[in-house]
Design a protein around this motif. Sequence first.
Motif, mmCIF file in Angstrom:
data_model
loop_
_atom_site.group_PDB
_atom_site.id
_atom_site.type_symbol
_atom_site.label_atom_id
_atom_site.label_comp_id
_atom_site.label_asym_id
_atom_site.label_seq_id
_atom_site.Cartn_x
_atom_site.Cartn_y
_atom_site.Cartn_z
ATOM 1 N N LYS A 1 92.275 17.624 29.275
ATOM 2 C CA LYS A 1 93.575 17.577 29.917
ATOM 3 C C LYS A 1 93.378 17.549 31.416
ATOM 4 O O LYS A 1 92.806 18.472 31.994
ATOM 5 C CB LYS A 1 94.419 18.793 29.501
ATOM 6 N N TYR B 1 99.363 10.487 23.245
ATOM 7 C CA TYR B 1 98.038 10.929 22.775
ATOM 8 C C TYR B 1 98.077 11.231 21.281
ATOM 9 O O TYR B 1 97.164 10.863 20.534
ATOM 10 C CB TYR B 1 97.598 12.162 23.559
ATOM 11 N N SER C 1 98.098 14.694 31.939
ATOM 12 C CA SER C 1 97.628 13.607 31.076
ATOM 13 C C SER C 1 96.558 14.119 30.139
ATOM 14 O O SER C 1 95.828 15.068 30.444
ATOM 15 C CB SER C 1 97.069 12.459 31.932
ATOM 16 N N TYR C 2 96.428 13.420 29.012
ATOM 17 C CA TYR C 2 95.439 13.768 28.004
ATOM 18 C C TYR C 2 94.466 12.601 27.851
ATOM 19 O O TYR C 2 94.873 11.432 27.743
ATOM 20 C CB TYR C 2 96.105 14.054 26.649
ATOM 21 N N GLU D 1 92.390 6.874 32.339
ATOM 22 C CA GLU D 1 93.244 7.709 33.179
ATOM 23 C C GLU D 1 94.119 8.643 32.359
ATOM 24 O O GLU D 1 94.750 9.540 32.915
ATOM 25 C CB GLU D 1 94.135 6.846 34.079
ATOM 26 N N GLY D 2 94.199 8.502 31.035
ATOM 27 C CA GLY D 2 94.936 9.427 30.207
ATOM 28 C C GLY D 2 96.367 9.002 29.955
ATOM 29 O O GLY D 2 96.903 8.102 30.633
ATOM 30 N N VAL D 3 96.982 9.643 28.973
ATOM 31 C CA VAL D 3 98.364 9.361 28.591
ATOM 32 C C VAL D 3 99.090 10.688 28.425
ATOM 33 O O VAL D 3 98.470 11.760 28.490
ATOM 34 C CB VAL D 3 98.418 8.537 27.287
ATOM 35 N N ASN D 4 100.412 10.610 28.175
ATOM 36 C CA ASN D 4 101.154 11.848 27.960
ATOM 37 C C ASN D 4 100.883 12.395 26.555
ATOM 38 O O ASN D 4 100.167 11.782 25.752
ATOM 39 C CB ASN D 4 102.650 11.624 28.172
ATOM 40 N N ASP D 5 101.482 13.544 26.281
ATOM 41 C CA ASP D 5 101.206 14.264 25.039
ATOM 42 C C ASP D 5 101.616 13.457 23.809
ATOM 43 O O ASP D 5 100.878 13.356 22.824
ATOM 44 C CB ASP D 5 101.926 15.613 25.071
#
Length: 953
Positions: free
Chosen positions: A40, A68, A44-45, A61-65
């Motif tokens: 985390k 994910y 972002s995850y 770069e990750g995404v929201n919950d």
Amino acid sequence: MNSESRSSVAAWKRCNLCSDISFKSAQDFRLHLRQNHCKKEGGSYVCCYGKHNICSSLPLEGVNDQDYEFHVVKHHVLTFTVDDDHSQEEKFVQNLRQKYAHIFTANESNNQPNVVEDKCQWTIYNSSQNLPAVLNDPRRLKREHDLFTKTWSDSFVDSAALPPTYLPDINYKHFELYLKHIRKGVRRNAKKTLKGQLEKSHQVALYAEKSSTADIEEIPKIFLQSDFDLENSSTFNTVLPWSQLWNNAPSEGSNKKNSVKLLQEKMSHYLDIAEVHIAKQISMRSEAFFHAMTSHDALMDQLTDVIKCVCELRERIHVIEEVLVTGPMKIMRLKRRQKNMHEIYKKLSLISTVHQTQPTIQKLLKDSDFVGALDMIYTTQDVLAQELSGVQSFRHLGSQLAEMEKVIGKMMVTDFVRYITADLNRPHTEHLVMEEERLIAIVFGMLRQNHYRFVQTFKEECFTTIDATVKQTVIEVVSQADEFDMESNTGNLAEQLRSLNFQKWIETLQLIMKNLHFLLQRIQALYQVMDDALDVAAGYISNVATDDNFQRCRTLHFMESEIMISEQDYLKIKPNLKDVLCSVCDYAHDCCSKVLSGKAKDGALDKLNMPEFFLLTKCIEEFQQQSEAISGKQSTGLRLSLQSQVSRFVMRFHEERKTKLTLIVENEQWKQAEVPIEFQELVNDIISSGCITSIKKIKEESHNKPPQAYLIVNEENFAVCGTALMLLKMVIEYCHCAEELPMLAPDLTSRIVELLKAFNSRTCQLVLGAGALKLVGLKTITTKHLALTSRCLQLIVYFIPYIKHHFQSKIPVKQQKLDKQFDQVTRTYTEHIREISHKLESIISDMFEAQLRKWEVKAPVPSPSFTSISKQLSTFYEFVHNILSTEELNNIFARVNSTFISRLRDHLARLQVNNDGGPKHGLVTQELTFYIQNLKKLQVPCDFNMNDLWQFR
């Protein structure tokens, strides 16, 4: 194209990065990815489930919950095979979200709209109209309803407030009369209020004027402290800082005077401020002061009225006292005097009763009611100490009662000893206990007096009675013995008993044990009576059995009125009384042990045969069981004495048989012996029952039948010598001894193993070692001797499992070490049998070598060498085929034939004979044909391949 047409494969059963972890559900796998393979970063995850902790299907770069969770379900939890048709891809993803939403929404709280229910994420841009537009809609007359009825139906509207029907309409006319009535008072109160407000405003103005010039805050706080004291140097220097004035001021005198004057004015200013504030406080509380003065006058008037009322009340109380109190008080005094007179009468009656105590005690003692007499003494002593304290006529009664208590204690001890002695020494009758009520009364009396010595007295009397019983029994037996001369024998009783023969002595021992057993039963009955009395005295009436003796139980239940001993004393006496019973049984065993030891002193018991020793052990075991049933404990005195005799018996038993076996083996001629029919029946019974049977029992059941040539064991003939039969008989005797005396089983196991090893060792020395040539005088050790020895060893090996099973049933599991011992014996016998077989083969092999060394390949055929070989093989077969089993004989001839082929091949090479079809080759073929025909006549294996003889050059 829809999601139902796509194939899916579950990939959540195990983690590719954590191979040692498996999962039961997709939910568990999803939680594992979130906890162990997810990072985390801010909000972002980032998914790390992949090679090198990098997921190839999620942006770095990750995404929201929510995204994910969808990514985990789509790419890791489930594996889908998507067709090339991408036109329906968005619909497929939407169906995937809807179908597997429960996987990533379980056990989590989310305040956002549900993706499954709302189909998509709702935002403000999805609204059709905003709140101002709803509230300012000109097309609606009741715009306030639009916002709520749009969602919650038309029923959500404000209901009109209905006026209450039970209240009248009130108007101004209803209050006109009331206003006229209070109008004057209202005006008067208004004037007073106005005047007070003017005065208050004037005071406020005056205070404001003064406060503008004098503020209390200007005064230093040191003047307002509760501990202000100018005698304190620090306080004085703070208020009057002379040092600063003199140090800071210039040297001129005028300036110093100005500084002092300035300080004086400053102090005066502080004083004025304090006076102003004091005056203000007095002026503000003036109204309360005048109110207090007015209240003081009213209070004095009320106090005058109160004094007048008190005087009237006191006069009335005096009248009530004369009328209502004086008469009743006189009545109460008379009632109290009557009560005192009654108490004096009761006291005199009690004195009269106490005066009759001694005659009553004498009467109770005459009836052997010790408990009642003691209770009378204790009760009288309590009355003298509490209710008749100070009565001069009874000043000596307390000491007299104490002396009587001591006398009663001595009487109870004497009666107890007299009763126990009389009961234990009376003749044998059906009743184990006489006059139980008397014993119960004595025991209760001693318990009531806390005299617990009776337990030890009971124990000593029992010991004395046991000694007397043993002595009296021995005297009666010795005096009645026919062969015993009392006048000529001047020795003590032990020597007289030792002089009896075994039969008379064992009868005496049995009679002693019988009398002791009856005596122990009588002691047990006395113990039970005393134990029940102890339970009742301690309050444990439920412990008393009600079925054994109704009269005793009725007496005990009648005397259970009070608890006589404490719990602590009960727990102390109870085991001591039980220990008496155990000690008495032990002492009885010790007395019997002395009788046994006295007989064994001159070695008479060492000469007993097996039936006599079995009779002795059986007699002792029965007495052991009887005493154990009485005391509940195993006595060891007699058992230890028996154990020493048993050890001697086993040693003598083993040495006799070992010596006998050695003599038989050394005198054995190693010839086949005839088998008596009792041995055949014994073997048949062992095979059928699976257990060892005594020889004596078989002999009694056997008939007069002639002996047979072989011992048939499980339909197999065993040709054996007499030594093997005697060894088998000895083994049966060992097993029978273990059957009769299970305590000897562990010792007998090692002894029988030693006996079997000794037979095997001595047989090997005499037969294989040729010791029988010198010892017995045999001319040579023949193959028949060897075969007969092997067959005898095989017979013993056959019965070793039966022997092992027999001893296993007699020895506890914890003490068993039989497997190792008997397996070692079996291996030793098997190795000996194998050596004998090799010896037989070596004899034939040497014969082959000697004849083949003289063999020449020439006419006539058969040659003398092959003729001699065939003749000696036939002789060997004639010697051993009736002794060895068919299987063993075939195995020997098979190995002999193999040896012959090997030796013949070597000699053919020496004689340079080849399979070239020449004359020599033909002669060898004829010789071998003759050899094979002779083997066939003997009906032994004759598998012979002539091609194995020739060595190709």
